[in-house]
Enzyme design. Structure first.
Site, PDB file in Angstrom:
ATOM      1  N   SER A  60      -3.674  -5.781   6.496  1.00 36.36           N
ATOM      2  CA  SER A  60      -2.488  -6.543   6.909  1.00 36.36           C
ATOM      3  C   SER A  60      -1.712  -6.973   5.670  1.00 36.36           C
ATOM      4  O   SER A  60      -2.232  -7.734   4.855  1.00 36.36           O
ATOM      5  CB  SER A  60      -2.907  -7.797   7.682  1.00 36.36           C
ATOM      6  OG  SER A  60      -3.704  -7.418   8.776  1.00 36.36           O
ATOM      7  N   ARG A 106      -7.078 -17.599   6.956  1.00 36.08           N
ATOM      8  CA  ARG A 106      -7.154 -16.810   5.722  1.00 36.08           C
ATOM      9  C   ARG A 106      -6.995 -17.640   4.441  1.00 36.08           C
ATOM     10  O   ARG A 106      -6.536 -17.119   3.421  1.00 36.08           O
ATOM     11  CB  ARG A 106      -6.067 -15.712   5.719  1.00 36.08           C
ATOM     12  CG  ARG A 106      -6.222 -14.667   6.806  1.00 36.08           C
ATOM     13  CD  ARG A 106      -7.276 -13.633   6.469  1.00 36.08           C
ATOM     14  NE  ARG A 106      -7.332 -12.608   7.477  1.00 36.08           N
ATOM     15  CZ  ARG A 106      -8.126 -12.654   8.558  1.00 36.08           C
ATOM     16  NH1 ARG A 106      -8.961 -13.674   8.741  1.00 36.08           N
ATOM     17  NH2 ARG A 106      -8.118 -11.684   9.440  1.00 36.08           N
ATOM     18  N   GLU A 132      -0.096 -11.527   2.851  1.00 35.90           N
ATOM     19  CA  GLU A 132      -1.506 -11.934   2.946  1.00 35.90           C
ATOM     20  C   GLU A 132      -2.231 -11.490   1.668  1.00 35.90           C
ATOM     21  O   GLU A 132      -3.142 -12.145   1.194  1.00 35.90           O
ATOM     22  CB  GLU A 132      -2.163 -11.283   4.173  1.00 35.90           C
ATOM     23  CG  GLU A 132      -3.630 -11.635   4.316  1.00 35.90           C
ATOM     24  CD  GLU A 132      -4.249 -11.075   5.586  1.00 35.90           C
ATOM     25  OE1 GLU A 132      -3.797 -11.430   6.689  1.00 35.90           O
ATOM     26  OE2 GLU A 132      -5.205 -10.285   5.459  1.00 35.90           O
TER      27      GLU A 132
HETATM   28  C1  FAD Z   1      -7.777  -0.563   5.465  1.00 31.48           C
HETATM   29  C2  FAD Z   1      -7.973  -2.053   5.240  1.00 31.48           C
HETATM   30  C3  FAD Z   1      -8.445  -2.849   6.273  1.00 31.48           C
HETATM   31  C4  FAD Z   1      -8.651  -4.228   6.068  1.00 31.48           C
HETATM   32  N1  FAD Z   1      -9.121  -4.979   7.114  1.00 31.48           N
HETATM   33  C5  FAD Z   1      -9.320  -6.313   6.936  1.00 31.48           C
HETATM   34  C6  FAD Z   1      -9.800  -7.120   8.012  1.00 31.48           C
HETATM   35  O1  FAD Z   1     -10.104  -6.629   9.099  1.00 31.48           O
HETATM   36  N2  FAD Z   1      -9.956  -8.443   7.806  1.00 31.48           N
HETATM   37  C7  FAD Z   1      -9.649  -9.032   6.596  1.00 31.48           C
HETATM   38  O2  FAD Z   1      -9.808 -10.258   6.470  1.00 31.48           O
HETATM   39  N3  FAD Z   1      -9.199  -8.289   5.551  1.00 31.48           N
HETATM   40  C8  FAD Z   1      -9.034  -6.961   5.692  1.00 31.48           C
HETATM   41  N4  FAD Z   1      -8.560  -6.197   4.653  1.00 31.48           N
HETATM   42  C9  FAD Z   1      -8.256  -6.843   3.360  1.00 31.48           C
HETATM   43  C10 FAD Z   1      -9.388  -6.726   2.318  1.00 31.48           C
HETATM   44  O3  FAD Z   1     -10.267  -5.692   2.639  1.00 31.48           O
HETATM   45  C11 FAD Z   1     -10.188  -7.999   2.166  1.00 31.48           C
HETATM   46  O4  FAD Z   1      -9.355  -9.069   1.841  1.00 31.48           O
HETATM   47  C12 FAD Z   1     -11.274  -7.870   1.075  1.00 31.48           C
HETATM   48  O5  FAD Z   1     -12.166  -8.940   1.193  1.00 31.48           O
HETATM   49  C13 FAD Z   1     -10.726  -7.857  -0.344  1.00 31.48           C
HETATM   50  O6  FAD Z   1     -11.818  -7.662  -1.236  1.00 31.48           O
HETATM   51  P1  FAD Z   1     -11.620  -6.895  -2.595  1.00 31.48           P
HETATM   52  O7  FAD Z   1     -12.918  -6.902  -3.305  1.00 31.48           O
HETATM   53  O8  FAD Z   1     -11.018  -5.557  -2.366  1.00 31.48           O
HETATM   54  O9  FAD Z   1     -10.588  -7.855  -3.337  1.00 31.48           O
HETATM   55  P2  FAD Z   1      -9.449  -7.417  -4.366  1.00 31.48           P
HETATM   56  O10 FAD Z   1      -8.372  -6.709  -3.631  1.00 31.48           O
HETATM   57  O11 FAD Z   1     -10.026  -6.740  -5.531  1.00 31.48           O
HETATM   58  O12 FAD Z   1      -8.906  -8.854  -4.784  1.00 31.48           O
HETATM   59  C14 FAD Z   1      -8.197  -9.643  -3.848  1.00 31.48           C
HETATM   60  C15 FAD Z   1      -8.069 -11.069  -4.385  1.00 31.48           C
HETATM   61  O13 FAD Z   1      -9.362 -11.648  -4.481  1.00 31.48           O
HETATM   62  C16 FAD Z   1      -9.636 -12.033  -5.836  1.00 31.48           C
HETATM   63  N5  FAD Z   1     -11.048 -11.752  -6.087  1.00 31.48           N
HETATM   64  C17 FAD Z   1     -11.698 -10.571  -5.922  1.00 31.48           C
HETATM   65  N6  FAD Z   1     -12.994 -10.711  -6.231  1.00 31.48           N
HETATM   66  C18 FAD Z   1     -13.168 -12.003  -6.580  1.00 31.48           C
HETATM   67  C19 FAD Z   1     -14.283 -12.785  -6.980  1.00 31.48           C
HETATM   68  N7  FAD Z   1     -15.501 -12.239  -7.127  1.00 31.48           N
HETATM   69  N8  FAD Z   1     -14.107 -14.113  -7.243  1.00 31.48           N
HETATM   70  C20 FAD Z   1     -12.866 -14.687  -7.125  1.00 31.48           C
HETATM   71  N9  FAD Z   1     -11.778 -13.998  -6.752  1.00 31.48           N
HETATM   72  C21 FAD Z   1     -11.934 -12.680  -6.480  1.00 31.48           C
HETATM   73  C22 FAD Z   1      -8.681 -11.209  -6.705  1.00 31.48           C
HETATM   74  O14 FAD Z   1      -8.395 -11.851  -7.925  1.00 31.48           O
HETATM   75  C23 FAD Z   1      -7.482 -11.110  -5.790  1.00 31.48           C
HETATM   76  O15 FAD Z   1      -6.714 -12.297  -5.898  1.00 31.48           O
HETATM   77  C24 FAD Z   1      -8.361  -4.813   4.814  1.00 31.48           C
HETATM   78  C25 FAD Z   1      -7.881  -3.993   3.758  1.00 31.48           C
HETATM   79  C26 FAD Z   1      -7.689  -2.621   3.988  1.00 31.48           C
HETATM   80  C27 FAD Z   1      -7.191  -1.767   2.856  1.00 31.48           C
END
Ligand code: FAD
Length: 337
Positions: A234, A157, A329
Site C-alpha cells: 500500500s 500503522r 504509508e
Molecule cells: C507486495 C507487498 C505487500 C505488502 N503487504 C503488506 C501488508 O499486508 N501489511 C503491511 O503492514 N505491510 C505490507 N507491506 C509493506 C512492507 O512489507 C512492511 O512494511 C514490512 O514490514 C517492511 O519491512 P522491511 O524490512 O522491508 O522494511 P524496509 O522497507 O527496509 O524499511 C521500512 C522502514 O522501516 C525502517 N526499518 C527497517 N528495519 C528496521 C529496524 N530493524 N529497526 C528500525 N527501523 C527499521 C526503515 O528505516 C524504514 O524507515 C507490503 C509490501 C509489499 C512490497
C-alpha cells in the site's frame, strides 16, 4: 559497480547507496550501529526495502542493511533477529505447529521492519503477538529490552519507530500458541477458500496457504515476473481523521483511537483511478496495480521522480473529489511529492 536502492528495494527505484554495511548478526549490528555515530549522524537502517522509497539522488551516507539471522524457539516464545525474513519466520513457526501469525503470511520484508508500522493483514497485527523486543538507542548507545507498551502502537500503522531514526530494532520476541488452531478467520474471501464460516478457525498451515493464495490474486506476493508486485504494497496509508469531510461521508470507515479511519483504496477508486490506471498517463512507467488500487507499481524503467509525480496526481485527484489528503504509508527518503 555501484549499488543502488533500485537493487535493494521491492519497487526497484532509487539512486546510489553511499556506504553499504550488511549486519550479519545481532552483535555485528550493534558494532556497526556504534560505529555509525549518534542520533544526529546520518544513517539509514533498512531490512527488505519493501516499505522504502529513496530518491534518484540516493543516500550518500551510511546504510546498514539488517541481515542478522538468529532464531530461537522456546516453547511458545519465538525470538528472531531483525534481519530474518518475515515470511521465512512465519513459514518456520507454522511448520512447528505454532499459531498466531499465520494470517501475516506472504508479507515481504524483515522481522525488524514489522514493528515499525505494526504490520497487519487479514485481521492480525504484529502487536497482537509481540511479547518484547530488543532495541538499540542511537542517542545513548545503549541496548534495551522493551515491552510492547513502549512502542507507541495504537493508531493505524503507527509506532515510535516510524519516522524516527533514534531506535533500531535488533530482535523481536513473539508469544504464539500451540493449540493447533489459527486465529479466528475474519476475512470472508479467506474463510471461503478454507470452506469455513467467517470467525471460524482452521489449522494454521491451511490458513497460511489460503492467505498466500488470496494475496497472490491481489498481486501482494513478490514475484519478479509480475510488475503488479513491483511496489511497496500500500503506497498510501488509510487516512485517520478527527472529522470526516461531508464529501467523504460515503467512504467505508472504521473507528481508530485517533478518530475515523477511511479506506484509501476506496477513495482512490471512486475518485476515478481504477486498478491499472496510469498506463496511458505520463510516460507510462508507473501505474496502479491492475489488482489493487492502493499499490503504485513500477511497470519497468520508472524513476523515483516518475513515482512522485504519479503519487501527487493520485493524491490531488482524491483531494479534489473528497477533501481528504492522502499521505504515504511507506518511508520516503530524499524524495517527496
Ligand atoms: C507486495 C507487498 C505487500 C505488502 N503487504 C503488506 C501488508 O499486508 N501489511 C503491511 O503492514 N505491510 C505490507 N507491506 C509493506 C512492507 O512489507 C512492511 O512494511 C514490512 O514490514 C517492511 O519491512 P522491511 O524490512 O522491508 O522494511 P524496509 O522497507 O527496509 O524499511 C521500512 C522502514 O522501516 C525502517 N526499518 C527497517 N528495519 C528496521 C529496524 N530493524 N529497526 C528500525 N527501523 C527499521 C526503515 O528505516 C524504514 O524507515 C507490503 C509490501 C509489499 C512490497
Amino acid at each position: 559497480m555501484t549499488t543502488t536502492f533500485a537493487d535493494l528495494t521491492t519497487m526497484r527505484i532509487g539512486g546510489p547507496v553511499g556506504r553499504l554495511h550488511v549486519a550479519t548478526s545481532v552483535p555485528h549490528a550493534i558494532e556497526l550501529l556504534g560505529a555509525a555515530g549518534g542520533a544526529g549522524d546520518p544513517l539509514l537502517v533498512m531490512g527488505g526495502g519493501s516499505n522504502l522509497v529513496v530518491g534518484d539522488v540516493g543516500w550518500p551516507d551510511t546504510v546498514i542493511k539488517m541481515a542478522s539471522s538468529e532464531l530461537d524457539i522456546d516453547g511458545d516464545l519465538v525470538t528472531a533477529a531483525a534481519g530474518v525474513e518475515w515470511d521465512e519466520l512465519v513459514k518456520t513457526v507454522v511448520g512447528e505447529g505454532l499459531a498466531g501469525i499465520e494470517a501475516l503470511s506472504g508479507i515481504p520484508g524483515s522481522v525488524g521492519g514489522t514493528p515499525v508500522q505494526n504490520v497487519g493483514a487479514y485481521g492480525s497485527l504484529t502487536s497482537d503477538v509481540l511479547d518484547a523486543l530488543t532495541v538499540y538507542d542511537r542517542e545513548t548507545g545503549s541496548v534495551e529490552r522493551w515491552l510492547p507498551e513502549q512502542c507507541g502502537f495504537g493508531s493505524h500503522r503507527q509506532s515510535v519507530f516510524k519516522h524516527s531514526d533514534r531506535w533500531v530494532v535488533l530482535d523481536v520476541t513473539l508469544r504464539l500458541r500451540r493449540d493447533g488452531q489459527s486465529n479466528p478467520v475474519t476475512f470472508p474471501q479467506v474463510a471461503e477458500r478454507l470452506g469455513i464460516e467467517v470467525g471460524g478457525t482452521a489449522a494454521p498451515a491451511d490458513v497460511r496457504e489460503a492467505v498466500i493464495a488470496q494475496r497472490r490474486e491481489r498481486g501482494m506476493v513478490l514475484n519478479p515476473d509480475d510488475h503488479d508486485t513491483w511496489s511497496v504494497g500500500s503506497f498510501f496509508i488509510n487516512p485517520v481523521l478527527a472529522e470526516v469531510p461531508r464529501r467523504a461521508a460515503e467512504a467505508p470507515s472504521h473507528p481508530d483511537i485517533k478518530g475515523t479511519k477511511l479506506s484509501a483504496a476506496w477513495l482512490i477508486q471512486h475518485a476515478g483511478f481504477p486498478p491499472g490506471y496510469g498506463r496511458d498517463w505520463g510516460n507510462g512507467t508507473v501505474a496502479l496495480s491492475s489488482r489493487h488500487a492502493l499499490a503504485l507499481t513500477n511497470r519497468g524503467g520508472a524513476t523515483t521522480a516518475d513515482v512522485m509525480k504519479f503519487a501527487a496526481h493520485i493524491r490531488d485527484g482524491v483531494e479534489a473529489r473528497y477533501d481528504v489528503r492522502l499521505n504515504p504509508e511507506c518511508d520516503l527518503v530524499n524524495c517527496s511529492f
